[in-house]
Design a protein around this motif. Structure first.
Motif, PDB file in Angstrom:
ATOM      1  N   GLU A 161     -11.565  -2.577   3.909  1.00  0.00           N
ATOM      2  CA  GLU A 161     -11.118  -1.254   4.052  1.00  0.00           C
ATOM      3  C   GLU A 161     -12.710  -0.260   4.080  1.00  0.00           C
ATOM      4  O   GLU A 161     -13.119   0.463   4.766  1.00  0.00           O
ATOM      5  CB  GLU A 161     -10.315  -0.718   3.013  1.00  0.00           C
ATOM      6  CG  GLU A 161      -9.978   0.437   3.239  1.00  0.00           C
ATOM      7  CD  GLU A 161      -8.431   0.987   2.020  1.00  0.00           C
ATOM      8  OE1 GLU A 161      -8.009   0.379   1.896  1.00  0.00           O
ATOM      9  OE2 GLU A 161      -9.099   2.038   1.836  1.00  0.00           O
ATOM     10  N   ALA A 209      -6.040  -2.911  -5.078  1.00  0.00           N
ATOM     11  CA  ALA A 209      -5.072  -3.504  -4.416  1.00  0.00           C
ATOM     12  C   ALA A 209      -3.947  -4.069  -4.235  1.00  0.00           C
ATOM     13  O   ALA A 209      -3.544  -4.324  -4.549  1.00  0.00           O
ATOM     14  CB  ALA A 209      -6.695  -4.656  -3.645  1.00  0.00           C
ATOM     15  N   LEU A 210      -3.628  -3.149  -4.527  1.00  0.00           N
ATOM     16  CA  LEU A 210      -1.861  -2.995  -4.507  1.00  0.00           C
ATOM     17  C   LEU A 210      -1.642  -4.026  -3.091  1.00  0.00           C
ATOM     18  O   LEU A 210       0.196  -4.864  -3.048  1.00  0.00           O
ATOM     19  CB  LEU A 210      -1.130  -2.075  -4.336  1.00  0.00           C
ATOM     20  CG  LEU A 210      -0.717  -1.489  -5.537  1.00  0.00           C
ATOM     21  CD1 LEU A 210      -2.399  -0.309  -6.119  1.00  0.00           C
ATOM     22  CD2 LEU A 210       0.291  -0.236  -5.724  1.00  0.00           C
ATOM     23  N   CYS A 211      -1.353  -4.054  -2.174  1.00  0.00           N
ATOM     24  CA  CYS A 211      -1.873  -4.778  -0.876  1.00  0.00           C
ATOM     25  C   CYS A 211      -2.163  -6.165  -0.726  1.00  0.00           C
ATOM     26  O   CYS A 211      -0.431  -6.593  -0.131  1.00  0.00           O
ATOM     27  CB  CYS A 211      -2.377  -4.186   0.183  1.00  0.00           C
ATOM     28  SG  CYS A 211      -4.510  -4.044  -0.099  1.00  0.00           S
ATOM     29  N   ASN A 214      -0.672   2.293   4.815  1.00  0.00           N
ATOM     30  CA  ASN A 214      -2.153   1.179   5.815  1.00  0.00           C
ATOM     31  C   ASN A 214      -1.566   0.272   6.737  1.00  0.00           C
ATOM     32  O   ASN A 214      -1.094  -0.169   6.376  1.00  0.00           O
ATOM     33  CB  ASN A 214      -3.664   1.454   4.648  1.00  0.00           C
ATOM     34  CG  ASN A 214      -4.565   2.294   4.550  1.00  0.00           C
ATOM     35  OD1 ASN A 214      -3.779   3.739   4.796  1.00  0.00           O
ATOM     36  ND2 ASN A 214      -4.765   2.339   3.526  1.00  0.00           N
ATOM     37  N   CYS A 245       1.177  -1.533  -0.199  1.00  0.00           N
ATOM     38  CA  CYS A 245      -0.147   0.184  -0.176  1.00  0.00           C
ATOM     39  C   CYS A 245       0.855   1.141  -0.024  1.00  0.00           C
ATOM     40  O   CYS A 245       2.003   1.435   0.833  1.00  0.00           O
ATOM     41  CB  CYS A 245      -0.758   0.439   1.299  1.00  0.00           C
ATOM     42  SG  CYS A 245      -1.839   1.252   1.304  1.00  0.00           S
ATOM     43  N   LEU A 300       0.393   4.268   0.744  1.00  0.00           N
ATOM     44  CA  LEU A 300      -0.524   4.450   1.999  1.00  0.00           C
ATOM     45  C   LEU A 300       0.367   4.396   3.098  1.00  0.00           C
ATOM     46  O   LEU A 300       0.562   5.039   4.342  1.00  0.00           O
ATOM     47  CB  LEU A 300      -1.621   4.894   2.586  1.00  0.00           C
ATOM     48  CG  LEU A 300      -2.740   5.829   1.159  1.00  0.00           C
ATOM     49  CD1 LEU A 300      -4.507   5.517   0.857  1.00  0.00           C
ATOM     50  CD2 LEU A 300      -2.035   7.113   1.287  1.00  0.00           C
ATOM     51  N   ILE A 335      -2.832  -2.246   7.812  1.00  0.00           N
ATOM     52  CA  ILE A 335      -3.459  -2.781   7.486  1.00  0.00           C
ATOM     53  C   ILE A 335      -3.551  -4.336   8.785  1.00  0.00           C
ATOM     54  O   ILE A 335      -4.625  -4.726   9.468  1.00  0.00           O
ATOM     55  CB  ILE A 335      -2.971  -3.814   6.415  1.00  0.00           C
ATOM     56  CG1 ILE A 335      -3.546  -2.317   5.544  1.00  0.00           C
ATOM     57  CG2 ILE A 335      -3.701  -4.946   5.694  1.00  0.00           C
ATOM     58  CD1 ILE A 335      -2.699  -2.812   3.891  1.00  0.00           C
ATOM     59  N   CYS A 384      -9.781   1.010  -5.331  1.00  0.00           N
ATOM     60  CA  CYS A 384      -8.495   0.802  -5.941  1.00  0.00           C
ATOM     61  C   CYS A 384      -7.933  -0.861  -6.191  1.00  0.00           C
ATOM     62  O   CYS A 384      -8.604  -1.677  -6.363  1.00  0.00           O
ATOM     63  CB  CYS A 384      -7.631   0.762  -4.528  1.00  0.00           C
ATOM     64  SG  CYS A 384      -5.697   0.865  -4.223  1.00  0.00           S
ATOM     65  N   ILE A 406      -8.814  -7.553   1.544  1.00  0.00           N
ATOM     66  CA  ILE A 406      -8.028  -6.572   2.892  1.00  0.00           C
ATOM     67  C   ILE A 406      -9.011  -5.204   2.222  1.00  0.00           C
ATOM     68  O   ILE A 406      -9.851  -4.129   2.675  1.00  0.00           O
ATOM     69  CB  ILE A 406      -6.691  -5.979   2.136  1.00  0.00           C
ATOM     70  CG1 ILE A 406      -5.361  -6.811   2.923  1.00  0.00           C
ATOM     71  CG2 ILE A 406      -5.967  -3.687   3.214  1.00  0.00           C
ATOM     72  CD1 ILE A 406      -3.917  -7.241   2.373  1.00  0.00           C
ATOM     73  N   HIS A 407      -8.690  -4.622   0.316  1.00  0.00           N
ATOM     74  CA  HIS A 407     -10.259  -3.666   0.164  1.00  0.00           C
ATOM     75  C   HIS A 407     -11.223  -3.710   0.540  1.00  0.00           C
ATOM     76  O   HIS A 407     -11.627  -2.591   0.509  1.00  0.00           O
ATOM     77  CB  HIS A 407      -9.534  -4.639  -1.437  1.00  0.00           C
ATOM     78  CG  HIS A 407      -9.941  -3.307  -2.240  1.00  0.00           C
ATOM     79  ND1 HIS A 407     -11.535  -3.290  -3.263  1.00  0.00           N
ATOM     80  CD2 HIS A 407     -10.320  -2.291  -3.233  1.00  0.00           C
ATOM     81  CE1 HIS A 407     -12.088  -2.901  -3.707  1.00  0.00           C
ATOM     82  NE2 HIS A 407     -10.997  -1.794  -4.040  1.00  0.00           N
ATOM     83  N   THR A 424     -10.843   4.619  -2.070  1.00  0.00           N
ATOM     84  CA  THR A 424     -10.062   3.282  -2.037  1.00  0.00           C
ATOM     85  C   THR A 424     -11.043   2.175  -2.028  1.00  0.00           C
ATOM     86  O   THR A 424     -10.668   1.100  -2.852  1.00  0.00           O
ATOM     87  CB  THR A 424      -8.646   3.654  -1.884  1.00  0.00           C
ATOM     88  OG1 THR A 424      -8.995   4.283   0.058  1.00  0.00           O
ATOM     89  CG2 THR A 424      -7.629   4.650  -2.020  1.00  0.00           C
ATOM     90  N   VAL A 463      -5.054   5.331  -5.457  1.00  0.00           N
ATOM     91  CA  VAL A 463      -3.841   5.349  -4.191  1.00  0.00           C
ATOM     92  C   VAL A 463      -2.432   6.190  -3.611  1.00  0.00           C
ATOM     93  O   VAL A 463      -1.989   6.779  -3.214  1.00  0.00           O
ATOM     94  CB  VAL A 463      -4.011   4.233  -3.763  1.00  0.00           C
ATOM     95  CG1 VAL A 463      -3.400   3.223  -4.861  1.00  0.00           C
ATOM     96  CG2 VAL A 463      -3.239   3.735  -2.346  1.00  0.00           C
TER      97      VAL A 463
HETATM   98  S1  SF4 Z   1      -6.764  -0.938  -1.000  1.00  0.00           S
HETATM   99 FE1  SF4 Z   1      -6.618   0.338   0.586  1.00  0.00          FE
HETATM  100  S2  SF4 Z   1      -4.962  -0.360   1.831  1.00  0.00           S
HETATM  101 FE2  SF4 Z   1      -5.034  -2.125  -0.528  1.00  0.00          FE
HETATM  102  S3  SF4 Z   1      -3.329  -0.594  -1.541  1.00  0.00           S
HETATM  103 FE3  SF4 Z   1      -5.149   0.138  -1.667  1.00  0.00          FE
HETATM  104  S4  SF4 Z   1      -5.615   1.964   0.051  1.00  0.00           S
HETATM  105 FE4  SF4 Z   1      -3.560   0.588   0.194  1.00  0.00          FE
END
Ligand code: SF4
Ligand SMILES: Cc1cc2nc3c(=O)[nH]c(=O)nc-3n(C[C@H](O)[C@H](O)[C@H](O)COP(=O)(O)OP(=O)(O)OC[C@H]3O[C@@H](n4cnc5c(N)ncnc54)[C@H](O)[C@@H]3O)c2cc1C
Length: 489
Positions: free
Chosen positions: A130, A108-110, A71, A67, A69, A73, A106, A126-127, A102, A465
């Protein structure tokens, strides 16, 4: 950790989408509302790894996973699993200004870097977790305005109300500066409003955030084009710092004779913007640019092309074909693309899934581009395509591979080449070879003192993001410039 054995007990369960045939009848969001019990169990799959790659944001072979950011997580997954939702929210909001955006858009790079994903290919959701958390917070009235108690007396102008500009404004307002955001469109949001279609991100979600930010003290001046309606030098005199977040909307053109003049060819973002504008002011089922009953060809197999596809289907296109220059990616990671690298695998997105259901076939044609337009009295009737291949990084046409495809509307979704010339010129800032605003290495300072840049305008066309992450970092630098130090991160 909420549940030590959660990853062994529960299978991955993503939030389901409304079935294709049902959802294409309207432009409403297609994600179903997150279910609390499912999310609780899914958050319990998080293993609280010693090195949580999901929040690390590392660059491998030029691509980032994790992520941006950073985050927290594992922390908020644990709190969700234990039903400590308000505490989970406080941890989420520590690093993320707009999880409601996001959580919807997003990629979801996480999750691509999640350690559990490396073990069995089924990362923590995770996405979805969130999105569940932030929507629960809005529903329960936990997202109340946090009005700064002390004002610094410093005034900041932000130009552009996309995710980067909004993140800068949010950070600097909470720091106590007086922030005015100038936006040339009639609504805030940038590509969140007039790019990403409503079925992916309902525009009410953007308006909900606007209301909150206004209650917190941010001033939005919409319909105000800097460089056209307002003189940049005047702004510099009025404000202690100016931050440019104008995006990178210069579209890559189609290098085909007659394409600039043909009235049946549109740029993807113009088409998507027009569709959203029509939806927002709509009385009747009428479209300013309509795909209804037309054979549409979309040039570009990426995410923007996919959004065009979903929009064309909802408008009632007769057929839709998507042309992609690159070869079809593999279904699974190859040996030279191991975890936690960004997986270079085939992604079949919502629009393509809808096309498969409606038209009975995948709309994508790979290693193919447009060679000629076939027109009659200025109207597009068909196109001739040609197969292409990269040889020593040079794109070569394959002789004898030409084909004719019926086409009376074409959408160009071939990417972007930087920020718009008039904005950079009006602000007198240096521009890089890539067409983005130049900033001093590792910083957000432009070539003009007191003027900063962030988001796509600095980074080039990217992700929501990243725009938010850039906005946060840029706000910290602008704050240091204004105050001599900064607590912002
Ligand atoms: S889904 Fe949320 S936690 Fe995952 S990379 Fe995107 S902003 Fe970050
Ligand atoms: C069709 C499409 C779909 C996408 N889908 C996704 C997705 O699903 N997920 C994802 O993560 N990313 C997606 N992206 C990328 C993402 O939207 C962008 O990376 C992100 O919005 C960039 O944010 P930004 O604030 O830098 O710029 P933008 O969002 O482009 O905002 C810039 C703003 O500045 C304003 N502006 C420009 N010039 C001026 C001026 N002179 N005066 C006043 N205002 C000005 C513009 O009107 C605009 O509102 C998509 C992009 C496109 C094109």
């Amino acid at each position: 950790m909420g549940k030590a054995t959660g990853f062994m007990e529960y299978d991955r369960q993503e939030e389901s989408w409304i079935p294709e045939k049902e959802r294409i009848s309207n432009f409403q969001e297609f994600h179903k509302h997150p279910d609390e019990n499912t999310r609780k169990c899914q958050a319990g799959r998080c293993m609280d790894c010693g090195v949580p790659m999901c929040q690390s944001a590392i660059e491998l072979k030029g691509m980032v996973t994790g992520c941006p950011l950073h985050n927290l997580i594992p922390e908020w997954n644990d709190e969700i699993n234990q039903e400590h939702y308000e505490h989970a929210l406080s941890r989420l909001l520590k690093t993320s200004n707009f999880p409601e955006f996001t959580g919807r858009v997003c990629p979801a790079l996480c999750e691509k870097a999640c350690v559990l994903g490396s073990l069995d290919g089924n990362p923590v959701t995770i996405h979805d977790n969130e999105l569940f958390l932030i929507e629960k917070a809005f529903e329960n009235g936990w997202m109340t305005p946090k009005i700064p108690k002390i004002r610094s007396g410093k005034k900041v102008a932000v130009i552009g109300a996309g995710p980067a500009g909004l993140a800068v404004a949010d950070q600097l307002n909470h720091r106590g500066h007086l922030v005015t955001v100038y936006e040339r469109e009639d609504r805030i949001g940038g590509l969140l409003m007039y790019g990403i279609p409503n079925m992916k991100l309902d525009k009410k979600i953007v308006e909900r955030r606007r209301k909150l930010m206004e209650e917190e003290g941010v001033v939005f001046q919409t319909g105000c084009d800097i460089g056209k309606d307002v003189d940049f030098a005047g702004l510099q005199k009025q404000y202690d710092a100016v931050i440019l977040c104008c995006g990178a909307k210069k579209a890559r053109t189609l290098n085909v004779a007659g394409s600039e003049e043909c009235e049946d060819i549109y740029y993807a973002v113009d088409f998507l913007k027009s569709a959203t504008k029509d939806l927002l002011r709509r009385q009747k089922d009428e479209w300013t640019i309509s795909a209804k009953g037309r054979n549409v060809v979309i040039v570009g197999g990426g995410d923007t092309g996919n959004d065009c596809l979903g929009t064309c289907i909802r408008q009632g296109a007769k057929s839709v074909t998507q042309l992609e220059m690159m070869p079809k990616p593999p279904e699974k990671r190859t040996a030279d693309n191991p975890w936690p690298e960004w997986p270079k695998v085939l992604k079949t997105d919502y629009g393509q899934l809808e096309a498969i259901q409606i038209f009975g076939a995948d709309p994508r044609i790979y290693e193919t581009t447009v060679k000629d337009l076939i027109t009659e009295q200025g109207k597009l009737k068909a196109i001739r395509t040609v197969k292409v291949r990269f040889e020593n990084r040079i794109l070569k046409e394959i002789k004898g591979s030409e084909k004719e495809i019926k086409c009376d509307m074409m959408l160009i979704a071939a990417g972007f080449t930087g920020c718009e010339d008039y904005v950079a010129k009006a602000c007198n800032v240096n521009v890089t070879k890539r067409g983005t605003v130049e900033t001093a290495e590792g910083t957000y300072h432009t070539s003009v003192p007191g003027v900063f840049a962030a988001g796509d305008m600095r980074r080039g066309q990217s992700l929501v993001v990243w725009a938010i992450a850039e906005g946060r970092h840029c706000a910290a630098e602008a704050d240091r410039y204004l105050m001599g130090y900064t607590p912002l991160t």
